[in-house]
Design a protein around this motif. Structure first.
Motif, PDB file in Angstrom:
ATOM      1  N   THR A   1      16.048  26.868  24.418  1.00 17.47           N
ATOM      2  CA  THR A   1      15.966  26.263  25.941  1.00 17.47           C
ATOM      3  C   THR A   1      14.336  26.280  25.841  1.00 17.47           C
ATOM      4  O   THR A   1      13.270  26.295  26.727  1.00 17.47           O
ATOM      5  CB  THR A   1      16.857  26.202  27.227  1.00 17.47           C
TER       6      THR A   1
ATOM      7  N   TYR B   1      12.022  24.834  23.949  1.00 14.60           N
ATOM      8  CA  TYR B   1      12.470  23.282  23.408  1.00 14.60           C
ATOM      9  C   TYR B   1      10.859  22.939  25.368  1.00 14.60           C
ATOM     10  O   TYR B   1       9.715  22.626  25.200  1.00 14.60           O
ATOM     11  CB  TYR B   1      13.188  22.820  24.482  1.00 14.60           C
ATOM     12  N   HIS B   2      10.976  23.990  26.211  1.00 17.36           N
ATOM     13  CA  HIS B   2      10.307  23.327  26.913  1.00 17.36           C
ATOM     14  C   HIS B   2       8.424  23.960  26.869  1.00 17.36           C
ATOM     15  O   HIS B   2       8.170  23.762  27.239  1.00 17.36           O
ATOM     16  CB  HIS B   2      11.126  25.007  28.536  1.00 17.36           C
TER      17      HIS B   2
ATOM     18  N   THR C   1      12.452  20.260  31.715  1.00 20.76           N
ATOM     19  CA  THR C   1      12.703  21.543  31.165  1.00 20.76           C
ATOM     20  C   THR C   1      13.107  23.126  31.709  1.00 20.76           C
ATOM     21  O   THR C   1      13.476  23.968  31.522  1.00 20.76           O
ATOM     22  CB  THR C   1      12.675  21.447  29.699  1.00 20.76           C
TER      23      THR C   1
ATOM     24  N   THR D   1       4.959  27.748  18.856  1.00 23.30           N
ATOM     25  CA  THR D   1       6.036  28.004  18.466  1.00 23.30           C
ATOM     26  C   THR D   1       6.927  29.494  17.797  1.00 23.30           C
ATOM     27  O   THR D   1       7.235  30.039  18.368  1.00 23.30           O
ATOM     28  CB  THR D   1       6.743  27.451  17.938  1.00 23.30           C
TER      29      THR D   1
ATOM     30  N   THR E   1      21.953  21.245  24.590  1.00 19.99           N
ATOM     31  CA  THR E   1      21.127  20.137  23.638  1.00 19.99           C
ATOM     32  C   THR E   1      21.581  19.041  23.527  1.00 19.99           C
ATOM     33  O   THR E   1      20.646  18.749  22.918  1.00 19.99           O
ATOM     34  CB  THR E   1      22.591  21.261  22.257  1.00 19.99           C
TER      35      THR E   1
ATOM     36  N   TYR F   1      18.611  18.004  25.261  1.00 18.09           N
ATOM     37  CA  TYR F   1      16.922  18.442  25.171  1.00 18.09           C
ATOM     38  C   TYR F   1      16.542  17.569  24.192  1.00 18.09           C
ATOM     39  O   TYR F   1      15.332  16.947  24.022  1.00 18.09           O
ATOM     40  CB  TYR F   1      16.661  19.845  25.566  1.00 18.09           C
TER      41      TYR F   1
ATOM     42  N   ALA G   1      13.981  15.250  24.209  1.00 15.45           N
ATOM     43  CA  ALA G   1      13.138  14.450  22.879  1.00 15.45           C
ATOM     44  C   ALA G   1      12.603  13.251  22.947  1.00 15.45           C
ATOM     45  O   ALA G   1      11.646  13.263  22.869  1.00 15.45           O
ATOM     46  CB  ALA G   1      13.241  15.329  22.088  1.00 15.45           C
TER      47      ALA G   1
END
Length: 447
Positions: A14, A17-18, A68, A365, A407, A410, A414
């Protein structure tokens, strides 16, 4: 596998992704504000079209980031109650400041900007987007100050098994935060610059409008300048890591034992002598601690346990961050040279800009993984182990269910984000009625 492992996976998934939305929001907000300022000062129609076009992309990304981000806060109570109990008295202040000062400021003025077209005086409307953009950067500052405290806790004391803040100013001016904030925010401008360059490259291949050359040129300048800030702040962060998180530094370099004149490892087997010592201390012959020697030191200090992070993740995250980040900045420098003296953007370079869109996202990332995995096995360095931070009453099945739900959720978000951004990019800027610059309008026409 136990609940702790899945809880870590859930928070990692999470968070990563955020974090894809956060840097784009930070950098793109300032870029949109700059475009509107250019329109306000010159009255040129293409600046207004670009402002509204990239403004919509900014709003799509901002909305997804809010959605998110909320989920992350739930996890503190769901899976990490012991952590929340320990850090709550310290984290409360910067997180409250982030919500009450930065996020509310950002959201309020963004709302005024959205609905204020043709309703607010143009100078006031311009001030709204600047206030929203500054708010997003302030929000990042407070969040990063809280995060930096986990790596280098200051301004606190432990009372009855809880950390209690004794000095708010020390928390907000933590040396780790002061190095981390410019590094992360400059990285955000690289992400935003890469995004604008990809969009501009797409439209330059479809049309040779000078408007897109101008947008690309502005993004190239922003990315190149941000790259220089990242390099300088990264050097500062490396020296602080040597002092405050030596195990992370050793894992990032695969250094097993204390080494005088430590080499910098490009990849396993290829090293540059003495460079790691210089980057860490400005002394080519300084001794850099190694993982095995630090492990013995920490066992004596904190008791039995494995105090080494996952070396594979930390080692390769560091290199991927550098490679992807440098590639993006190198493209910006090349682009500035290719477009010097008002030269057009070559088609081959526009294609590269479009294909290079993932590079800055992969860089940030990898940087986030380096930062957070490198802190392990601590949630709060020297004070609270990750294994002691998990909620004691949460079962493996419960975490597995929430991980699966998040998951899938998200994944759906996405897809929605990709569809919305792609649809809007392909649609392109809308036509607008020519409007003179606000500063050239008669007072009666400004209201």
């Amino acid at each position: 596998m136990d609940a702790l492992d899945l809880a870590r996976w859930q928070f990692g998934v999470t968070t990563v992704y955020h974090f894809l939305f956060v840097p784009l929001t930070i950098g793109l907000g300032i870029f949109v504000a700059g475009l509107q300022t250019a329109w306000h000062r010159t009255g040129k129609e293409h600046y207004l079209r670009l402002t509204k076009f990239f403004g919509k992309l900014f709003l799509i990304n901002f909305g997804m980031g809010v959605v998110t981000g909320i989920v992350q806060e739930f996890q503190f109570g769901m899976n990490w109650s012991e952590y929340s109990t320990f850090v709550g008295d310290v984290f409360g202040a910067p997180l409250a400041l982030e919500a009450l000062l930065a996020f509310f400021m950002e959201s309020t003025f963004l709302g005024l900007w959205i609905f204020g077209w043709d309703r607010l005086p143009k100078k006031v409307h311009l001030a709204c987007i600047w206030a929203a953009a500054i708010g997003s950067n302030l929000s990042a500052y407070f969040i990063l100050a809280a995060n930096a405290w986990m790596k280098h806790p200051v301004g606190y004391e432990v009372v009855d098994g809880k950390a209690r803040m004794t000095d708010l100013w020390a928390v907000l001016t933590n040396s780790t935060a002061l190095a981390q904030v410019p590094h992360v925010i400059a990285s955000a401008f690289i992400v935003a610059g890469g995004f604008v360059l990809a969009v501009s490259g797409y439209w330059l291949l479809k049309t040779r409008q000078d408007m897109w050359r101008g947008a690309a040129k502005a993004a190239l300048v922003m990315t190149a300048i941000a790259g220089a800030v990242v390099a300088v702040s990264g050097d500062t962060s490396a020296k602080l890591t040597y002092e405050q998180q030596p195990m992370k530094l050793a894992a990032a370099e695969g250094l097993k034992h204390d080494t005088a004149g430590a080499p910098f490892s490009i990849v396993p087997g290829i090293e540059i002598p003495n460079v790691l010592s210089f980057l860490s201390t400005n002394d080519f012959n300084a001794t850099v601690p190694g993982m095995e020697d630090l492990q013995r030191t920490f066992e004596r200090q904190f008791g039995p346990g494995d105090y080494r992070p996952d070396q594979t993740v930390v080692f390769w995250s560091f290199r991927l961050m550098i490679v992807f980040g440098m590639a993006t900045v190198a493209l910006s420098v090349l682009g500035l040279w290719l477009t010097r003296r008002r030269r057009a953007v070559p088609d081959w370079f526009a294609r590269i800009l479009l294909l290079a869109l993932p590079l800055p996202l992969l860089a940030v990332t990898a940087g986030w993984l380096l930062s957070e995995v490198g802190r392990q096995p601590w949630t709060v360095a020297g004070e609270l182990l990750t294994a002691a931070s998990v909620s004691p009453g949460v079962s493996l099945a419960e975490v597995a269910i929430s991980l699966t739900v998040f998951t899938l959720l998200y994944g759906g978000l996405a897809v929605a984000e990709g569809v919305l951004l792609t649809k809007h990019v392909r649609k392109g800027p809308e036509e607008v009625e020519p409007v003179p610059a606000a500063e050239k309008l008669e007072p009666s026409l400004m209201y």
